[in-house]
Design an enzyme around this catalytic site. Structure first.
Site, PDB file in Angstrom:
ATOM      1  N   GLY A 154       0.816  -1.221   0.000  1.00 15.11           N
ATOM      2  CA  GLY A 154       0.000   0.000   0.000  1.00 15.11           C
ATOM      3  C   GLY A 154       0.851   1.272   0.000  1.00 15.11           C
ATOM      4  N   ASN A 178       4.185  -6.131  -3.262  1.00 11.64           N
ATOM      5  CA  ASN A 178       4.646  -7.480  -2.889  1.00 11.64           C
ATOM      6  C   ASN A 178       3.525  -8.377  -2.380  1.00 11.64           C
ATOM      7  OD1 ASN A 178       4.433  -5.710  -0.662  1.00 11.64           O
ATOM      8  ND2 ASN A 178       5.660  -7.051   0.606  1.00 11.64           N
TER       9      ASN A 178
HETATM   10  C1  LIG Z   1      -6.798  -8.678  -0.050  1.00  5.28           C
HETATM   11  C2  LIG Z   1      -6.115  -7.450   0.361  1.00  5.28           C
HETATM   12  C3  LIG Z   1      -5.436  -6.651  -0.748  1.00  5.28           C
HETATM   13  C4  LIG Z   1      -4.230  -6.036  -0.154  1.00  5.28           C
HETATM   14  C5  LIG Z   1      -3.657  -4.845  -0.683  1.00  5.28           C
HETATM   15  C6  LIG Z   1      -2.553  -4.272  -0.094  1.00  5.28           C
HETATM   16  C7  LIG Z   1      -1.797  -5.012   0.937  1.00  5.28           C
HETATM   17  C8  LIG Z   1      -0.887  -4.324   1.886  1.00  5.28           C
HETATM   18  O1  LIG Z   1      -0.521  -3.169   1.853  1.00  5.28           O
HETATM   19  S1  LIG Z   1      -0.501  -5.422   3.102  1.00  5.28           S
HETATM   20  C9  LIG Z   1       0.846  -4.709   3.971  1.00  5.28           C
HETATM   21  C10 LIG Z   1       2.096  -5.208   3.354  1.00  5.28           C
HETATM   22  N1  LIG Z   1       3.209  -4.632   4.000  1.00  5.28           N
HETATM   23  C11 LIG Z   1       4.373  -5.275   4.100  1.00  5.28           C
HETATM   24  O2  LIG Z   1       4.562  -6.361   3.625  1.00  5.28           O
HETATM   25  C12 LIG Z   1       5.422  -4.553   4.859  1.00  5.28           C
HETATM   26  C13 LIG Z   1       5.828  -5.302   6.085  1.00  5.28           C
HETATM   27  N2  LIG Z   1       6.801  -4.539   6.819  1.00  5.28           N
HETATM   28  C14 LIG Z   1       8.114  -4.461   6.479  1.00  5.28           C
HETATM   29  O3  LIG Z   1       8.574  -4.948   5.477  1.00  5.28           O
HETATM   30  C15 LIG Z   1       8.995  -3.711   7.433  1.00  5.28           C
HETATM   31  O4  LIG Z   1       8.316  -3.566   8.656  1.00  5.28           O
HETATM   32  C16 LIG Z   1       9.461  -2.331   6.936  1.00  5.28           C
HETATM   33  C17 LIG Z   1      10.461  -2.503   5.775  1.00  5.28           C
HETATM   34  C18 LIG Z   1       8.316  -1.445   6.485  1.00  5.28           C
HETATM   35  C19 LIG Z   1      10.195  -1.614   8.097  1.00  5.28           C
HETATM   36  O5  LIG Z   1      11.215  -2.438   8.593  1.00  5.28           O
HETATM   37  P1  LIG Z   1      11.867  -2.120  10.015  1.00  5.28           P
HETATM   38  O6  LIG Z   1      12.225  -0.673  10.100  1.00  5.28           O
HETATM   39  O7  LIG Z   1      12.947  -3.107  10.206  1.00  5.28           O
HETATM   40  O8  LIG Z   1      10.673  -2.317  11.052  1.00  5.28           O
HETATM   41  P2  LIG Z   1      10.077  -3.710  11.625  1.00  5.28           P
HETATM   42  O9  LIG Z   1       9.920  -4.693  10.543  1.00  5.28           O
HETATM   43  O10 LIG Z   1      10.889  -4.113  12.824  1.00  5.28           O
HETATM   44  O11 LIG Z   1       8.627  -3.245  12.063  1.00  5.28           O
HETATM   45  C20 LIG Z   1       8.441  -2.369  13.181  1.00  5.28           C
HETATM   46  C21 LIG Z   1       7.046  -2.645  13.745  1.00  5.28           C
HETATM   47  O12 LIG Z   1       6.077  -2.281  12.778  1.00  5.28           O
HETATM   48  C22 LIG Z   1       5.180  -3.407  12.574  1.00  5.28           C
HETATM   49  N3  LIG Z   1       4.722  -3.415  11.171  1.00  5.28           N
HETATM   50  C23 LIG Z   1       5.457  -3.512  10.063  1.00  5.28           C
HETATM   51  N4  LIG Z   1       4.683  -3.469   8.976  1.00  5.28           N
HETATM   52  C24 LIG Z   1       3.420  -3.362   9.394  1.00  5.28           C
HETATM   53  C25 LIG Z   1       2.141  -3.283   8.730  1.00  5.28           C
HETATM   54  N5  LIG Z   1       2.018  -3.280   7.382  1.00  5.28           N
HETATM   55  N6  LIG Z   1       1.036  -3.168   9.486  1.00  5.28           N
HETATM   56  C26 LIG Z   1       1.115  -3.154  10.836  1.00  5.28           C
HETATM   57  N7  LIG Z   1       2.298  -3.225  11.531  1.00  5.28           N
HETATM   58  C27 LIG Z   1       3.414  -3.332  10.815  1.00  5.28           C
HETATM   59  C28 LIG Z   1       6.056  -4.614  12.895  1.00  5.28           C
HETATM   60  O13 LIG Z   1       5.259  -5.715  13.167  1.00  5.28           O
HETATM   61  C29 LIG Z   1       6.828  -4.124  14.077  1.00  5.28           C
HETATM   62  O14 LIG Z   1       5.976  -4.154  15.204  1.00  5.28           O
HETATM   63  P3  LIG Z   1       6.535  -4.575  16.638  1.00  5.28           P
HETATM   64  O15 LIG Z   1       7.084  -5.960  16.478  1.00  5.28           O
HETATM   65  O16 LIG Z   1       5.343  -4.503  17.530  1.00  5.28           O
HETATM   66  O17 LIG Z   1       7.605  -3.576  16.955  1.00  5.28           O
END
Ligand SMILES: CCCC/C=C\CC(=O)SCCNC(=O)CCNC(=O)[C@H](O)C(C)(C)COP(=O)(O)OP(=O)(O)OC[C@H]1O[C@@H](n2cnc3c(N)ncnc32)[C@H](O)[C@@H]1OP(=O)(O)O
Length: 287
Positions: A154, A178
């Site tokens: 997103g 992705n």
């Molecule tokens: C049928 C539906 C159609 C769908 C259409 C769209 C789909 C989407 O958009 S789905 C979301 C997809 N997103 C991802 O795949 C991204 C996942 N996240 C990452 O790759 C990494 O977190 C990122 C590169 C953005 C940042 O990396 P870091 O700086 O190393 O942080 P952390 O990975 O340690 O994350 C910190 C903290 O944030 C939480 N987190 C990460 N992404 C999300 C998210 N999308 N939603 C909610 N929360 C998220 C992660 O779990 C960590 O939380 P804590 O463990 O509590 O610290």
């Protein structure tokens, strides 16, 4: 088509979008999205900060929702309200979107919004995702994403919803749709926006394999337009914006409108929007 062009000249693309979405095929009037958005905004601390420079007509919208600017319902609601306010402000002609967080532009849709929620809540969430895209892609403002961190899923949609993308030149930052890697599928209007940005074949590969591109690779396929050092991303966005604003607004808006109308599936139409909503609500419910 003549009507569409007449309307685009009068209202710009977002005007055409709102005309199309306010009147459904059956002639029924729908509730203004503005009203429902204003009602929904419950958050206490702002997730978005907007600074409008009235001398240049350029607003900078900073996403400031730690840890990763995930697109929750509250976030999207606040984002859309701010976009709507800027859209209605005649002094604002250009919008730059960036993040205050180090390393992350936006992590995309908030995963927690798609897990264990009721169908009603999923429906409300998805409507807000649609709204964000309609408002951004259909904006009358010139829009630039200053991508200063990773921008998956997103977050990538938000970036390609802008007219131009400047990304920090850091191979550790990635961007892309992705979804398939997560076992979900990007909706057709994500696909259309990607095709409009990188072309058919690159979009096909990118979507099917759920590819995340490093900043240099994103530049190679045209997913971003320019790479710059971290400390220059905002100043470059400002300089680029002044070039965009040198073009008369009506000419740029009509050109964008014609391009998008010919190249995008009919999500702006009310019935298509509802259909997409049904499909996604069911998908999210069963994730
Ligand atoms: C049928 C539906 C159609 C769908 C259409 C769209 C789909 C989407 O958009 S789905 C979301 C997809 N997103 C991802 O795949 C991204 C996942 N996240 C990452 O790759 C990494 O977190 C990122 C590169 C953005 C940042 O990396 P870091 O700086 O190393 O942080 P952390 O990975 O340690 O994350 C910190 C903290 O944030 C939480 N987190 C990460 N992404 C999300 C998210 N999308 N939603 C909610 N929360 C998220 C992660 O779990 C960590 O939380 P804590 O463990 O509590 O610290």
């Amino acid at each position: 088509m003549a009507n569409v062009l007449r309307n685009s000249a009068k209202f710009g693309f977002s005007g055409v979008l709102s005309q199309l979405s306010i009147h459904s095929r059956h002639g029924r009037e729908c509730v203004s999205p503005c009203f429902s958005l204003q009602q929904r905004n419950n958050s206490t601390s702002p997730k978005i900060k907007v600074d409008l420079d009235s001398s240049t007509g350029v607003a900078v919208l900073r996403m400031q929702s730690p840890p990763v600017n995930s697109l929750s319902l509250d976030f999207l609601t606040e984002f859309c309200i701010n976009l709507e306010k800027l859209e209605m402000d005649r002094s604002c002609r250009g919008l730059i979107i960036t993040s205050t967080l180090s390393k992350v532009f936006s992590a995309g849709l908030d995963i927690m919004e798609m897990y264990g929620k009721s169908p009603e809540r999923c429906g409300e969430f998805w409507k807000a995702v649609q709204e964000m895209w309609l408002k951004l892609y259909g904006s009358n403002m010139a829009t630039i994403a200053a991508i200063n961190g990773s921008s998956p899923a997103g977050g990538c949609l938000m970036s390609i919803g802008c007219d131009y993308r400047i990304m920090v030149d850091n191979p550790r930052y990635s961007i892309g749709l992705n979804e398939t890697q997560l076992g979900i599928v990007a909706p057709f209007w994500f696909k259309d926006t990607l095709v409009n940005t990188v072309g058919n074949r690159a979009a096909e590969l990118s979507l099917e394999l759920g590819l995340l591109y490093s900043a240099p690779d994103a530049l190679k396929i045209g997913l971003v337009d320019q790479l710059v050092p971290e400390d220059q991303v905002l100043s470059t966005a400002q300089d680029t914006m002044s070039k965009w604003l040198a073009i008369p607004d009506h000419a740029r808006q009509i050109d964008q409108c014609v391009y998008i109308i010919y190249n995008t599936s009919p999500l702006p139409l009310d019935h298509a929007r509802q259909m997409d909503q049904c499909v996604i609500s069911v998908c999210i419910y069963y994730i």
